[in-house]
Design an enzyme around this catalytic site. Sequence first.
Site, short mmCIF file in Angstrom:
data_model
loop_
_atom_site.label_atom_id
_atom_site.label_comp_id
_atom_site.label_asym_id
_atom_site.label_seq_id
_atom_site.Cartn_x
_atom_site.Cartn_y
_atom_site.Cartn_z
CG ASP A 162 41.70 47.13 35.72
OD1 ASP A 162 41.24 46.59 36.73
OD2 ASP A 162 41.35 46.81 34.56
CD GLU B 51 37.46 49.03 44.63
OE1 GLU B 51 37.71 48.79 45.81
OE2 GLU B 51 36.30 48.94 44.15
CG ASP C 35 35.91 43.60 33.04
OD1 ASP C 35 36.04 44.53 33.86
OD2 ASP C 35 36.87 43.03 32.49
#
Length: 504
Positions: free
Chosen positions: A269, A307, A330
């Site tokens: 992440d 990413e 997200d």
Amino acid sequence: MTRALFAATALAAIMLAPAAASARTAFDGVWLFDKAPPMPGVTMMEVTSRGTRIEGRVTTLWYGPITMIDPRVENGRLIFDARNINDRDHPFRRWSVSLDKGQVRLQGQIWATEVDATGYRGTAKAAKARAFKVAPLPPLGAPIASRLAATPPMGWSSWNRFAEHIDDETVRAMADAMVSSGLRDAGYRYVNIDDGWQGRRDANGVLQPNDKFPDMKALTAYVHARGLKIGIYSSPGPRTCAGYEGSYGHVAQDARTFADWGFDYLKYDLCSGEWFYPNADTVKRSYREMGAALQATGRGIVFSLCEYGRFEVGSWGRDVGGQLWRTTGDITDDYETMAKIGFERNGDPDHAGPHGWNDADMLEIGNGGMSLDEYRTHMTLWAMSASPLMMGHDLRRTTPEMLALLTNRHVIAVDQDPRGIQGKAVRKDGRIEVWAKPLADGRVALALFNRGTDEASFALTAADAGLRSISQVQDLWSGATAAGLPESYTVPAHGAVMVAVRGG
């Protein structure tokens, strides 16, 4: 002016010139911060000046050195701008420094975090001890070949339900629930630990788990013994999104540690790496560094690139060793966010296929924020998109309705179809969308979505599937078959119909 007065004036100017050139501001020197908030973790400020020229930087644990842009003294305060990560709306933020009784007060903002820290004067020796160690990136090498993830990975991830509040006991419980509920037998294999497991590095730089994870090897063995695989999480930056230790400067070392512990999957992440890797070249190189490191371990570890869909990641994700790559930010447990991702941010279908998948993020099914019809749309969209199916709820509390959605073998088969084609919209009419996905057995999966807030009736046609006629229709949610398409389908608000058709 007399000759004597001119000479005296010239001499005074010569004598004053060096002093002016070496003038220092009251802010010059090293300033140390011991009690700054952990995010971004300010540790030091360094300021130098010569005449009207001022230079400086603020050192942080999350972002390393932050260079002062256009620093100047105004009304007794040191004012400067700082780059603000990748916030396109606010690419720079104004910071200020004030003096009071020999201490400095540093105030500013980076990303969404307000900084307000008090520091004291330090020495050059202290500055050397607190200096951030910059890790150089290797060049972008040749593409990395991989034969992992022939179909989109399926499993469970801890973040959506537990965030960083995850521990060994919960991971074991999820593995047990995946078996007892039948989810494993439906195809879900990975039990993935997201952010929150990391501790500190030992004297040799080897990353240790925190107290919530007393024995990683024992945990991976427990999961493996249940016929499952297990994943872990890290970041190319110094800190993860939740503020734990990242892999910056320890990439190859961490890859070896993950392999030695027995992990089968890594989610990588970007998080604080946004500061260090702000463009396509550096992001690609940072992800390839880990991709090569994982391959060098000799263990088959699925590499998940997170990413957020930047720099058309699907066009190069495979080359850096990735098997899946996030296409978006997200997901959250609401229809609006899920639909925006599923319909609009699920990646270029041309980039998806065996061993490389557009990842629309984790499933929210079972977390309670959407209706049954909305969750059916969620599952239908992800299956039609050939997206990885990573559950994100507490598996111990899966209701029968949610379990039926998650384990429908016909719908899962569309997601896992070996041909690996990502479906896409072939027709749109107001709030109605029709999607098609060719399958390996010669059939075509069709999905009819109602994005509106009222029930709607709509007809599917053979042309939607690229066929002249249809000889068989299977309702993938019910399993029922028929010789042809009905006159129309009635689709509830935010609902979906999913069928597979065969040409006549």
